[in-house]
Design an enzyme around this catalytic site. Structure first.
Site: not given
Ligand code: NAP
Length: 493
Positions: A230, A267
């Site tokens: 990720e 993020c």
């Protein structure tokens, strides 16, 4: 765990992790779940030393770290419960039919852990995406052993968290090498782990550069293995004209808050904001400018992240057509991240791929569009994202189905009239997305579905009941949900 674990010691740890895996793979879902609850107990029992250490290593505030600690324990508990209360690793049983021509065999499918998993955590979540974070919890839930490569940004925090897992292992009598954390100087040790032939999968959270490097190494092995990375994302937010006219100030306030939360070190930070170039835009920009100018400058996770922020921001601000709208004065740029907003036209944005790159920190780029066609062109140009957000009046939403579909094509999670920063830990969460947000868009790294990344299906054909794994036995001794001849049931056969 040693400082800068030497390569021979890393090799030994992998062999021991493989031995532990061979024992742990005999544990059924209920036994794995019990262990996971013990890990959660140990995390919850960690005292003020954990928070104080993490604070000193990451500059994150106490309240945020306490919340993240609770979230981390919850991840272990909810993934454990998913193993026993839902069919997260779906068991399927199709019983035989000897009268059919040809006779139909008895086939029963379950899941096993893939083997030794190596996990790399991110600097910005020292608990929830690190040592005892979601990747470690989901790999253990799947029945794997784990070697964690400690993040250089919080090595002492990592040791304390590793201690919690190790105590849970001792208390449950599981093999002591089920989990190990290593420290390495630079990238050599971590890359060596990914190349090791006994390692069967990798979980990674961090930069696109790091995730891609490990993905390339893993796919070049004689036996390629999956890397579930990720990575970075600019999390575009699209504002439609009627919403702008109805709530310019409210949207500006919410955007400023989301962009600067945690010094922009999420993020899911909304780094690109796409707004209509019409009469109400100045109201939005004026409010945003005022909000950003007041945002306190705060220390970033470490000086390396601060240096990258200032460099990446300066590179982006130097591009043609980019103008600064608001910038907090940078009194201490060596360590602090000063919130900054810039604007650019759709035309300039479409002509320059550099403008869609992530600047990790409190930086927002406002892209202004002149027509629905230009807006669609921007969304089609975007790379894969963790999230995409649409801010619209309800009637506008109904009239823009094509835009919603375009945003869903590009991202793992699409939001309506909200902001993407928070990531709920729940079954319906998708935290991932098309590349470069993640290396495999079919999976999530948050929520119990994350377990699926580290499990592989195995079918047993025509086996006697006593030899089958517990979850496939006729009586359903674990009391789990199973699909038997097409029907979801907890009943035995
Ligand atoms: P990072 O620099 O990529 O580091 C992550 C981990 O990978 C660290 O342990 C690091 O080792 C290791 N690593 C990095 N590059 C490597 C390489 N080439 N070979 C071997 N190991 C390597 O990421 P970060 O600074 O922690 O986090 C910031 C970034 O993560 C941002 O871009 C942010 O958007 C992203 N992020 C994404 C998510 C998500 O869920 N998608 C969540 C949080 C953060 P060292 O410790 O030795 O440096």
């Amino acid at each position: 765990m040693n400082e800068n674990t030497p390569i021979p010691e890393i090799n030994q740890l992998v062999i021991q992790a493989q031995e532990a895996f061979l024992v742990f793979k005999q544990a059924n879902a209920k036994q794995r779940a019990d262990f996971m609850h013990r890990v959660a107990d140990e995390i919850e029992a960690l005292g003020p030393e954990l928070i104080a250490t993490a604070q000193s290593e990451t500059n994150l505030p106490e309240a945020r770290l306490n919340g993240e600690k609770a979230r981390t324990a919850f991840q272990w508990r909810s993934y454990a419960d998913a193993l026993t209360n839902s069919n997260i690793l779906p068991v399927q049983i199709d019983t035989s039919n000897p009268d059919r021509t040809p006779p139909k065999p008895d086939i029963r499918k379950t899941y096993v852990g893939v083997g030794v998993v190596v996990v790399f955590g991110a600097s910005n979540f020292p608990f929830a995406f690190s040592t005892a974070g979601g990747d470690t919890a989901s790999a253990i839930a799947a029945g794997c052993s784990v070697i964690f490569k400690s993040h250089s940004g919080h090595p002492e925090t990592s040791k304390i968290m590793a201690g919690a897992i190790e105590r849970a292992i001792q208390k449950t009598g599981l093999p002591s090498n089920l989990f190990a954390a290593i420290a390495t100087d630079g990238v050599v040790g971590g890359q060596h782990l990914v190349k090791h032939h006994l390692v069967k999968a990798v979980g990674f959270t961090g930069s696109t550069q790091g995730g891609r490097a490990l993905f390339d190494i893993a796919s070049q092995r004689p036996e390629p293995i999956p890397v579930f990375a990720e990575m970075g994302s600019v999390n575009p937010v699209v504002l439609l004209p009627e919403r702008l006219a109805a709530a310019a100030e409210e949207v500006a306030n919410q955007y400023a808050q989301s962009l600067t939360l945690g010094v922009g070190q999420f993020c899911t930070n909304p780094g690109i904001f796409i707004a209509p170039n019409d009469r109400a835009l100045p109201r939005f920009l004026t409010t945003l400018q005022a909000q950003i100018t007041q945002a306190p400058s705060a220390p970033m996770l470490h000086s390396g992240i601060a240096a990258s922020y200032h460099k990446n921001k300066a590179d982006l601000l130097a591009q043609d057509g980019v103008e600064v709208l608001a910038e907090v004065p940078a009194t201490t740029p060596e360590t602090h991240g000063n919130a900054t907003i810039a604007t650019v036209s759709a035309q300039a944005f479409l002509g320059n791929p550099k403008l869609s790159e992530e600047v990790f920190g409190p930086f927002g780029l406002i892209v202004t569009y002149d027509s629905p066609q230009e807006l669609l062109a921007i969304t089609q140009r975007l790379e894969g994202q963790l999230t995409a957000t649409l801010l619209a009046e309800p009637a506008e939403l109904a009239a823009n189905r094509e835009l919603v579909a375009a945003l869903a094509d590009k991202s793992g999670r699409v939001l309506f009239n909200g902001f993407p920063t928070g990531v709920e830990v729940c079954g319906a969460m998708q935290h991932g997305g098309p590349y470069p947000a993640a290396t495999d868009s079919r999976f999530t790294s948050v929520g119990p579905d994350a377990i699926k990344r580290f499990a592989r299906p195995v079918s047993y054909q025509n086996f006697p009941d006593e030899v089958l794994p517990d979850e496939l036995k006729n009586a359903n001794p674990l009391g789990i949900w199973r699909t038997v001849n097409g029907t979801l049931t907890k009943a035995g056969l």
